[in-house]
Design an enzyme around this catalytic site. Structure first.
Site, PDB file in Angstrom:
ATOM      1  N   TYR A 105       0.901  -1.301   0.527  1.00  0.00           N
ATOM      2  CA  TYR A 105      -0.018   0.214  -0.081  1.00  0.00           C
ATOM      3  C   TYR A 105       1.034   1.361  -0.074  1.00  0.00           C
ATOM      4  O   TYR A 105       0.768   2.147   0.816  1.00  0.00           O
ATOM      5  CB  TYR A 105      -1.071  -0.346   1.070  1.00  0.00           C
ATOM      6  CG  TYR A 105      -1.423  -1.362   1.314  1.00  0.00           C
ATOM      7  CD1 TYR A 105      -3.202  -1.750   0.973  1.00  0.00           C
ATOM      8  CD2 TYR A 105      -0.850  -2.052   2.227  1.00  0.00           C
ATOM      9  CE1 TYR A 105      -3.458  -2.773   0.799  1.00  0.00           C
ATOM     10  CE2 TYR A 105      -1.620  -3.560   2.230  1.00  0.00           C
ATOM     11  CZ  TYR A 105      -2.611  -3.853   2.196  1.00  0.00           C
ATOM     12  OH  TYR A 105      -3.718  -5.012   2.237  1.00  0.00           O
TER      13      TYR A 105
ATOM     14  N   CYS B   2      -3.889   3.612  10.468  1.00  0.00           N
ATOM     15  CA  CYS B   2      -5.201   5.218  10.624  1.00  0.00           C
ATOM     16  C   CYS B   2      -6.413   4.478  11.591  1.00  0.00           C
ATOM     17  O   CYS B   2      -7.167   5.111  12.063  1.00  0.00           O
ATOM     18  CB  CYS B   2      -5.394   5.575   9.636  1.00  0.00           C
ATOM     19  SG  CYS B   2      -6.386   5.001   8.316  1.00  0.00           S
TER      20      CYS B   2
END
Length: 467
Positions: free
Chosen positions: A328, A425
């Site tokens: 990612y 996150c």
């Protein structure tokens, strides 16, 4: 609850901060969630929901404010869905965020944790974002005390943020404290220009209107990017607006537009058309320049991103002879940041434009040991891919909020790299993923990092070692 059944609870003392920016109290042994409160507040609360295990409510009267309560600095506080923790001192925000990480890793993942390294706070608590998106609406949110019937069509226009829970309502923003100037000035100018020139604001229900969204991106290098999204092409009107903005704000170094005729606001699958200035902006970190194009992902708190990546580098503890997989990878930020201490970096990302930027970033910075691939992670990361690119000594994970796909976790367990660093996150999805990886891995380090002051959001970095 029906209106006639709504109940007011009096003199409720707020005990703690809870998930999603709410506060928590206990009434008769039952948990009560209330927004816009801080621990120590004594309030009267009207119930809006009552379930077997919990209740929800809103404050109808502040009986006694908490001694730690601060006056909100933004005029939109309480209506805008952002920056919900403004009344809470920043040091208290950090305490609650660190506890949130601990609670989610232990309660959701049932994980054994080492001593947590203290949360890394943001040096800036206002004007820290480098990207904001605003929405045009011909039916703005009507404020308390306003009479909707007496407002003219022009007075009902808004350019700002969506109201939480209402897809078709937008709060007209006067000043936002999240992004430095010229962000506010650009937005206000475009709003006034559109009204003076009769440009239609978008109707979110009927999907009609000309002006749809705008995005402002800034960088610590002083560059400014503006992207305006139109619902359809009108060459004359579109060009006149872009030229007016360009003339008014010469500090805009990169100007783009998008034509979006879809029924959603996503522009990831649409072309961002370069209009004037440079075709991108740049961010800089330890001498490495990162190209940011209109659709590229980059951490929205630039200065704190450097500190976050420094934690990743510390946890990685590279010696110089490792093959690093940056999953990612976005525009290659973490991978390129680590490349100077690695033998080889392999980055994978779903968004092709981001990978294009990653390759350009590597080339522009003279980095020759980093290689980037575009594709869906669960399809790309296979045994054959690892065979071709080398077995990783370290894997860095920085997935979207949903976390990693179970197929990706399976491949990682099969590949069994000696070390991993997981950046998230969303500590809840991170906890779920770490529970899966705990089959072969133990957690050696944990450090939360605050990227978003005055919100409940928190980034978390976890180091893993093969058992």
């Amino acid at each position: 609850m029906k209106k006639k059944d709504k109940i007011v609870l009096y003199n409720v003392e707020i005990e703690a901060v809870a998930a999603e920016g709410n506060a928590l109290a206990r009434v008769d042994g039952k948990v009560l969630f209330v927004p816009q409160c801080v621990p120590g507040d004594v309030v009267d609360v009207r119930l809006t929901r009552k379930r077997s295990g919990y209740m929800e409510g809103i404050v109808v009267n502040m009986v006694k404010p908490s001694p730690i309560r601060l006056e909100p600095f933004c005029e939109h506080y309480g209506t805008c869905g952002g920056c919900k923790w403004q009344p809470l001192p920043y040091e208290k925000q950090l305490e609650f965020k660190q506890q949130q990480v601990i609670d989610q890793l232990t309660r959701i993942g049932h994980l054994q944790l080492p001593e947590i390294t203290p949360i890394l706070g943001s040096e800036k608590t206002r004007y820290y974002r480098n990207k904001l998106e605003f929405t045009f609406s011909n039916r703005r949110w009507i404020l308390s005390g306003e009479d909707a019937e007496s407002l003219s069509p022009t007075e009902k226009l808004g350019l700002g943020f969506h109201i939480s829970g209402f897809f078709d309502k937008v709060l007209d923003i006067k000043q936002c404290h999240l992004q430095a100037e010229p962000s506010n000035a650009i937005r206000l100018f475009i709003r006034e220009y559109a009204i003076e020139n009769g440009l239609e604001f978008f109707d979110l229900r009927e999907q009609t209107g000309f002006l749809r969204n705008m995005v402002v991106r800034t960088s610590t290098t002083g560059e400014v990017m503006l992207i305006i999204v139109f619902a359809y092409e009108d060459i004359e009107a579109r060009k006149a607006l872009l030229d007016a903005v360009q003339a008014k704000f010469p500090e805009i170094t990169s100007l783009h537009y998008v034509i979006n005729g879809k029924r959603n606001d996503s522009i990831g699958d649409l072309e961002a058309i370069h209009y004037s200035g440079a075709d991108c902006i740049y961010e800089q970190m330890e001498g490495i320049k990162f190209r940011i194009s209109p659709k590229s992902f980059y951490q929205t708190n630039s200065e704190q991103a450097y500190r976050l990546y420094s934690v990743v580098r510390e946890f990685a503890d590279l010696k110089g002879d490792e093959v690093v997989y940056d999953l990612y990878t976005g525009t290659g930020t973490i991978g390129l940041f680590l490349s100077g201490k690695a033998k080889k970096v392999v980055g994978i990302e779903y968004v092709k434009e981001a990978i294009d930027d990653a390759k350009i970033n590597a080339r522009n910075n003279g980095i020759t040991n980093s290689f980037f691939y575009a594709g869906d992670m669960k399809d790309m990361l296979t045994g054959e891919f690892i065979k071709q690119n080398g077995k990783p000594d370290l894997v860095v994970l920085d997935p979207p909020r949903a976390g990693i796909h179970q197929d990706v976790a399976k491949v990682l367990l099969e590949a069994a790299p000696p070390k991993m660093v997981y950046v998230s996150c969303n500590p809840a999805s991170q906890a779920r993923d770490l529970a899966i990886l705990s089959e072969k891995y133990e957690i050696t380090k944990v450090r939360p990092v605050d990227m978003f002051p005055h919100t409940h959001h928190v980034e978390n970095v976890v180091a893993l070692r093969l058992k």
